[in-house]
Scaffold this motif. Structure first.
Motif, short mmCIF file in Angstrom:
data_model
loop_
_atom_site.label_atom_id
_atom_site.label_comp_id
_atom_site.label_asym_id
_atom_site.label_seq_id
_atom_site.Cartn_x
_atom_site.Cartn_y
_atom_site.Cartn_z
N THR A 35 -31.26 23.41 3.60
CA THR A 35 -29.87 23.80 3.87
C THR A 35 -28.91 22.93 2.66
O THR A 35 -29.18 21.80 2.47
N ARG B 132 -18.06 19.77 7.06
CA ARG B 132 -18.64 20.09 5.53
C ARG B 132 -18.70 21.66 5.33
O ARG B 132 -18.36 22.27 6.36
N ARG B 133 -18.68 22.25 4.20
CA ARG B 133 -18.92 23.58 3.84
C ARG B 133 -20.29 23.88 3.55
O ARG B 133 -20.89 23.19 2.75
N LEU B 134 -20.81 24.62 4.41
CA LEU B 134 -22.09 25.25 4.47
C LEU B 134 -22.26 26.49 3.33
O LEU B 134 -21.83 27.57 3.58
N ASP B 135 -23.15 26.12 2.21
CA ASP B 135 -23.29 27.05 1.21
C ASP B 135 -24.46 28.09 1.49
O ASP B 135 -24.15 29.41 1.23
N THR C 53 -25.53 15.26 9.47
CA THR C 53 -26.07 16.26 8.68
C THR C 53 -27.53 15.98 8.65
O THR C 53 -28.57 16.98 8.84
N SER D 70 -25.04 22.17 1.97
CA SER D 70 -23.55 22.03 2.22
C SER D 70 -23.07 21.32 1.08
O SER D 70 -23.43 20.35 0.36
N ARG D 71 -21.66 21.38 1.05
CA ARG D 71 -20.80 20.59 0.19
C ARG D 71 -19.78 19.78 1.14
O ARG D 71 -19.41 20.17 2.10
N GLY E 75 -27.29 22.92 9.53
CA GLY E 75 -26.07 23.76 9.15
C GLY E 75 -25.20 23.68 10.32
O GLY E 75 -23.98 23.64 9.91
N ALA F 197 -23.41 20.24 9.82
CA ALA F 197 -22.70 20.35 8.58
C ALA F 197 -21.29 20.87 8.96
O ALA F 197 -20.20 20.49 8.42
N LEU F 198 -21.26 22.02 9.52
CA LEU F 198 -19.86 22.78 9.76
C LEU F 198 -19.35 21.82 10.84
O LEU F 198 -17.80 21.79 10.93
#
Length: 237
Positions: free
Chosen positions: A81, A66-69, A95, A83-84, A58, A61-62
């Motif tokens: 985890t 990236r966008r963490l869903d 990531t 992410s988009r 996470g 990713a941030l």
């Protein structure tokens, strides 16, 4: 009074604490080892490693844009985890690589803080990371697990004396360093038996065209090197 209180809290969190006795450092290492080696105990204690593993995915990713869903933690100690963002590229590679390396690298960072006598800062920093992670948890078991872990860190850092704080902090760091090693061997064993076809190593292989075995080797190198370096710091060698 307000300024004094703020100054006191600042000094308490970011000040230094005395070195614990060497026997305590060794004893907490032994306790951490006993939490990692026996299979029955590991089935429970591995939840803490899963928190670090998924938290690593996470955070990276941030940091990579990236966008963490959301993050899910399950009672069988697995996690997910989501992410988009761009499905390929360096952000996705970092990531995917962050999971198995996160516990060991967090342990290494914790060992560095303890070697610098920042015991309370380590406890508060861990609490802050767990609170931030709690916001992204998307299932009840995950919320409960992270809430209990964060509450333990907060209570120890605020309500206990320096000796208890030191024992707790050293135990946690030893556990991350030792506990970061076993999952990589477990993954290697699963892949040898034909399991875990969508493991982090296999995803990285598909992303980079580098064999999954080499990514496993990287995970081994990170975990073992972190254990050696972190152990030396903890033991003041």
């Amino acid at each position: 009074m307000g300024n004094t209180s703020i100054a006191d809290v600042w000094d308490r969190v970011f000040g230094t604490q005395p070195d614990p006795e060497q026997w305590l450092v060794i004893a907490t290492g032994v306790v951490a080892l006993l939490a990692v080696l026996p299979h029955g105990v590991w089935r429970l204690s591995r939840n803490a490693v899963t928190i670090a593993h998924e938290g690593g995915h996470g955070i990276v990713a941030l940091l990579s844009g990236r966008r963490l869903d959301g993050i899910r933690l399950h009672s069988d100690t697995s996690g997910l985890t989501v992410s988009r963002g761009k499905p390929t590229g360096i952000g996705m590679v970092l990531t995917a690589a962050a999971g198995y390396t996160a516990p060991s690298l967090l342990g290494l960072g914790g060992a560095w803080l303890l070697a610098a006598n920042h015991i309370t800062a380590l406890l508060w920093g861990a609490t802050a990371l767990l609170v931030a992670m709690l916001v992204m948890i998307r299932n009840a078991y995950g919320v409960l697990t992270v809430f209990v872990a964060g509450g333990a860190f907060l209570l120890v850092s605020w309500l206990t004396d320096p000796e208890v704080q030191a024992a707790f902090a050293y135990g946690v760091v030893w556990f991350l360093l030792l506990g970061g090693v076993r999952p990589v061997f477990e993954l290697q064993g699963k892949r040898r038996r034909g399991g875990a076809p969508d493991s982090d190593a296999d995803q990285l292989s598909r992303l980079t065209q580098v064999p999954a075995a080499l990514w496993l080797l990287l995970f081994h190198l990170v975990s073992l090197a972190s254990l050696l370096a972190g152990g030396r710091w903890l033991l003041s060698l």
